[in-house]
Design a protein around this motif. Structure first.
Motif, PDB file in Angstrom:
ATOM      1  N   UNK A 282       4.965   2.647   4.431  1.00  0.00           N
ATOM      2  CA  UNK A 282       3.815   3.202   5.152  1.00  0.00           C
ATOM      3  C   UNK A 282       2.857   2.083   5.578  1.00  0.00           C
ATOM      4  N   UNK A 283       2.724   1.037   4.752  1.00  0.00           N
ATOM      5  CA  UNK A 283       1.886  -0.111   5.116  1.00  0.00           C
ATOM      6  C   UNK A 283       2.459  -0.805   6.349  1.00  0.00           C
ATOM      7  N   UNK A 284       3.764  -0.947   6.385  1.00  0.00           N
ATOM      8  CA  UNK A 284       4.394  -1.583   7.545  1.00  0.00           C
ATOM      9  C   UNK A 284       4.154  -0.776   8.810  1.00  0.00           C
ATOM     10  N   UNK A 285       4.192   0.530   8.693  1.00  0.00           N
ATOM     11  CA  UNK A 285       3.968   1.366   9.882  1.00  0.00           C
ATOM     12  C   UNK A 285       2.527   1.270  10.367  1.00  0.00           C
ATOM     13  N   UNK A 286       1.550   1.283   9.429  1.00  0.00           N
ATOM     14  CA  UNK A 286       0.152   1.228   9.862  1.00  0.00           C
ATOM     15  C   UNK A 286      -0.180  -0.146  10.435  1.00  0.00           C
ATOM     16  N   UNK A 293       0.167   9.574   7.194  1.00  0.00           N
ATOM     17  CA  UNK A 293      -0.350  10.393   6.090  1.00  0.00           C
ATOM     18  C   UNK A 293       0.833  10.766   5.200  1.00  0.00           C
ATOM     19  N   UNK A 294       0.632  10.750   3.888  1.00  0.00           N
ATOM     20  CA  UNK A 294       1.719  11.029   2.952  1.00  0.00           C
ATOM     21  C   UNK A 294       1.133  11.321   1.578  1.00  0.00           C
ATOM     22  N   UNK A 309      -2.707  10.569   0.876  1.00  0.00           N
ATOM     23  CA  UNK A 309      -3.224   9.326   1.430  1.00  0.00           C
ATOM     24  C   UNK A 309      -3.075   9.293   2.945  1.00  0.00           C
ATOM     25  N   UNK A 310      -4.041   8.625   3.584  1.00  0.00           N
ATOM     26  CA  UNK A 310      -4.007   8.441   5.034  1.00  0.00           C
ATOM     27  C   UNK A 310      -4.357   6.990   5.340  1.00  0.00           C
ATOM     28  N   UNK A 311      -3.483   6.312   6.083  1.00  0.00           N
ATOM     29  CA  UNK A 311      -3.700   4.929   6.496  1.00  0.00           C
ATOM     30  C   UNK A 311      -3.985   4.916   7.995  1.00  0.00           C
ATOM     31  N   UNK A 312      -5.097   4.256   8.372  1.00  0.00           N
ATOM     32  CA  UNK A 312      -5.503   4.162   9.783  1.00  0.00           C
ATOM     33  C   UNK A 312      -5.601   2.685  10.144  1.00  0.00           C
ATOM     34  N   UNK A 313      -4.952   2.246  11.247  1.00  0.00           N
ATOM     35  CA  UNK A 313      -5.004   0.824  11.606  1.00  0.00           C
ATOM     36  C   UNK A 313      -6.401   0.378  12.035  1.00  0.00           C
ATOM     37  N   UNK A 314      -6.778  -0.863  11.662  1.00  0.00           N
ATOM     38  CA  UNK A 314      -8.036  -1.488  12.088  1.00  0.00           C
ATOM     39  C   UNK A 314      -7.701  -2.381  13.288  1.00  0.00           C
ATOM     40  N   UNK A 315      -8.041  -1.883  14.489  1.00  0.00           N
ATOM     41  CA  UNK A 315      -7.668  -2.542  15.733  1.00  0.00           C
ATOM     42  C   UNK A 315      -8.806  -3.426  16.237  1.00  0.00           C
ATOM     43  N   UNK A 316      -8.442  -4.590  16.771  1.00  0.00           N
ATOM     44  CA  UNK A 316      -9.408  -5.505  17.404  1.00  0.00           C
ATOM     45  C   UNK A 316      -8.686  -6.218  18.542  1.00  0.00           C
ATOM     46  N   UNK A 323      -6.123  -2.384   7.892  1.00  0.00           N
ATOM     47  CA  UNK A 323      -6.098  -0.920   7.945  1.00  0.00           C
ATOM     48  C   UNK A 323      -7.062  -0.348   6.921  1.00  0.00           C
ATOM     49  N   UNK A 324      -7.495   0.879   7.240  1.00  0.00           N
ATOM     50  CA  UNK A 324      -8.354   1.640   6.344  1.00  0.00           C
ATOM     51  C   UNK A 324      -7.491   2.640   5.580  1.00  0.00           C
ATOM     52  N   UNK A 325      -7.796   2.812   4.309  1.00  0.00           N
ATOM     53  CA  UNK A 325      -7.043   3.753   3.466  1.00  0.00           C
ATOM     54  C   UNK A 325      -8.001   4.781   2.880  1.00  0.00           C
ATOM     55  N   UNK A 326      -7.671   6.049   3.057  1.00  0.00           N
ATOM     56  CA  UNK A 326      -8.445   7.143   2.467  1.00  0.00           C
ATOM     57  C   UNK A 326      -7.490   7.980   1.626  1.00  0.00           C
ATOM     58  N   UNK A 327      -7.751   8.078   0.325  1.00  0.00           N
ATOM     59  CA  UNK A 327      -6.858   8.786  -0.592  1.00  0.00           C
ATOM     60  C   UNK A 327      -7.631   9.899  -1.294  1.00  0.00           C
TER      61      UNK A 327
END
Length: 638
Positions: A282-286, A293-294, A309-316, A323-327
């Protein structure tokens, strides 16, 4: 110089003031946005906290209801008082659970449904208490009928539906809040970075203003940190190398440490190599720019916790910098689900071990549930037949046996009946009960079937009937059966008389049988009687009726004789066969009285008296022979 310097100073000052005003305006916009976000976040936090107090109350209420119903049904079905304990424990807490739920859920939109929940809980509680009272007072069938009745199940289904709607609504709202907080946290951090960059540009021109604004920003950061620290979720930020850069207070609470001490650590250090390996895909995908989400389990200090858990990429600049992680900790929900599943397993274990075949057939005649008896009776896997049409499971012949009862049950009528059917080559007698499942709209959604194997009981009844109509020593019919057989033979003789045929009644008596008993004992006497019965059965026709009516006295009813002397020939055969007997080495003889009939109307008692007189005559002639008298014979009134 001065004149030239002043315009420059004024210009520089004007530019500085202009830039300062622009900076102040931009910062004002940023601060306003942050305050607006902070206000919304605080509202979301309050709502999330309210939801987190309401959901456990709903779950506990449903768990107590299921425990009460499970214990009640287990007690009614098995009559084991041990099943009453979970029922009593759950019932004692139901009123408290309802009050706690009403106190915690203050959402006006939920008030009607909560009122309905209170009403249904009271109805279900009254029903369960009534069934237990009925059972304890000896009215077991009424208790079972009430607990399996449509109304109780309808109340429970409606209660599950109402609580399910409330729980689903609250979970959806909580999930939306979590996603909103996760999204807003990232946006807020971006706004803060933008504000800090802007402040850096104007540090030289407006140090004092920057310092003041920095103080405001620090206060905002503290507020945001306070918000993040009070969110009931683990919020963190990882850089592109997978190192932790931010963690809120919930992360520290879960890992039992200061969140600041975790910054700079890798996921392997935080979660352990095994857990990190499960999350790595999941880290590789984000890090490739995909939001994921998983659900994942985490063993922390010997305790297994469950997280969504939900991983959202931090784009710049189009690049992923982290990435941001919300669990969300869903351990309590998983435990509640496990308790419900355990309760369902207990109920299934009860139904699978009852000596009853239980199924549920829907309105389309498809099998939706069956207990383990399916395997015992039909040799079929209960899980493999779910969803199949009953014709495919039981065969069209088996279903056609019950077609009328199925039609009645599917039309809404409760049906009870007995049926004999073949299962795996074994003949079974069943008592079946079909109970319609009527929905809230009045339509029959399916039927519950309960079948009890009464084969042993039927066999016992048949055995008792045989014992009641036969002689225990010889196996021949007894006096009762003889009376019925003679009555039937005399009734048929009316037809035989019109055809020119007759019948005969033979009275047989073993000569000097009392002397055999007195000299050789009753064991030898019993052997003589059994062998005499065997000889008698072999000598007469299969259609003739023989019986032992008392002691050494036997009778034979011969029907459909073409001539009277046919009965005399049978008597002679019997006499000769008995002479050839050698039971235990003894010589045995028999005396036979033959009463022959050619008429169509003969009273049974008169015919018996005539045969008895013929027997007396045979004995008077010296025994070991026979004597025959044709009806009506001498005057029987003497």
């Amino acid at each position: 110089m001065r004149s030239s310097i002043e315009p420059i100073h004024r210009t520089t000052f004007g530019r500085g003031v202009g830039l300062l005003m622009v900076a102040l305006f931009a910062m004002a916009v940023i601060v306003a946005m942050l305050a607006w976000r902070a206000r919304d976040t605080l509202e979301d936090l309050r709502r999330a906290d309210s939801i987190n107090t309401v959901l456990p109350a709903m779950t506990l209420l449903m768990e107590d209801l299921l425990n009460a119903e499970t214990g009640q049904r287990g007690y009614l079905l098995t009559q084991r008082t041990s099943y009453l304990q979970p029922y009593r424990d759950a019932v004692r807490r139901l009123d408290q659970r309802v009050e706690e739920l009403s106190a915690r859920d203050t959402d006006p939109a939920h008030a009607p449904k909560l009122a309905r929940v209170r009403e249904l809980v009271q109805l279900k509680l009254n029903e369960m208490n009534q069934t237990v009272r009925l059972n304890d007072s000896g009215r077991h069938d009424e208790a079972l009928e009430l607990v399996l009745g449509d109304q109780g199940m309808r109340h429970m289904d409606e209660l599950r539906d109402v609580l399910g709607e409330l729980i689903s609504s609250l979970r959806s709202e909580r999930s939306a809040i979590s996603e909103r907080l996760s999204r807003d946290a990232g946006h807020t951090e971006l706004l803060l970075l933008a504000g800090l960059a802007m402040l850096g540009l104007f540090t030289v021109l407006a140090t004092t203003q920057v310092v003041l604004r920095s103080r405001d920003l620090m206060r905002t950061q503290r507020r945001l940190r306070g918000i993040a620290d009070n969110v009931p979720a683990l919020i963190s930020h990882y850089d592109g190398r997978g190192l932790l850069r931010f963690a809120n207070a919930e992360v520290g609470r879960v890992f039992h440490t200061d969140p600041a001490s975790l910054v700079g650590r890798s996921m392997e250090e935080l979660r352990g190599a095994e857990n990190a390996a499960r999350i790595r895909p999941f880290v590789q995908r984000v890090l490739q720019g995909e939001s994921v989400a998983f659900d994942a389990d985490q063993l922390i200090d010997g305790e297994m916790l469950h997280f969504h858990q939900r991983f959202v990429p931090d784009m710049a600049d189009g690049r992923v910098e982290g990435f941001y992680a919300c669990s969300m900790d869903i351990t309590e929900r998983k435990r509640a689900e496990a308790l419900v599943a355990a309760s369902e397993r207990r109920m299934k274990a009860i139904t699978d071990n009852l000596p009853v075949f239980i199924t549920y057939i829907d309105a389309e005649r498809k099998l939706r549930y069956t207990n383990e008896t399916m395997r015992t009776w039909y040799g079929l896997d209960p899980q493999a037949v779910i969803g199949l049409h009953i014709d495919d499971v039981f065969g069209q012949a088996g279903v056609s046996q019950r077609s009328a009862q199925l039609a009645l049950a599917l039309s809404g009528e409760r049906v009870e009946f007995e049926i004999t059917t073949s299962m795996l080559g074994k003949q079974r007698h069943l008592r079946a009960i079909y109970v319609p499942d009527v929905g809230a709209d009045g339509r029959v959604q399916g039927i519950f079937t309960l079948s009890i194997d009464i084969t042993v009981m039927k066999q016992a009844e048949a055995q008792l009937a045989r014992l009641a109509s036969s002689d225990a020593l010889t196996g021949l019919p007894n006096r009762r059966e003889f009376d019925q057989a003679l009555g039937g033979a005399l009734a048929r003789q009316r037809r035989h008389a019109r055809e020119g045929r007759g019948m005969a009644l033979l009275f047989l008596d073993i000569d000097r049988f009392k002397a055999i008993n007195d000299t050789h004992g009753h064991g030898v006497g019993d052997t003589v009687l059994r062998e005499f019965a065997t000889v008698l059965r072999r000598t007469v026709r299969g259609s003739d009726h023989v019986a032992r009516i008392a002691g050494d006295e036997f009778v034979a009813v011969l029907e459909g004789l073409n001539r009277p002397d046919e009965a005399e020939q049978v008597a002679q055969k019997i006499v000769e066969a008995v002479r050839a007997m050698r039971p235990t080495g003894l010589t045995i003889s028999v005396s036979i009285g033959v009463a022959t009939v050619a008429d169509g109307e003969v009273p049974a008692m008169d015919l018996i008296a005539l045969a008895d007189r013929a027997l007396y005559q045979a004995k008077h002639q010296g025994r070991d022979g026979w004597a025959a008298i044709a009806w009506p014979g001498p005057d029987l009134r003497r």
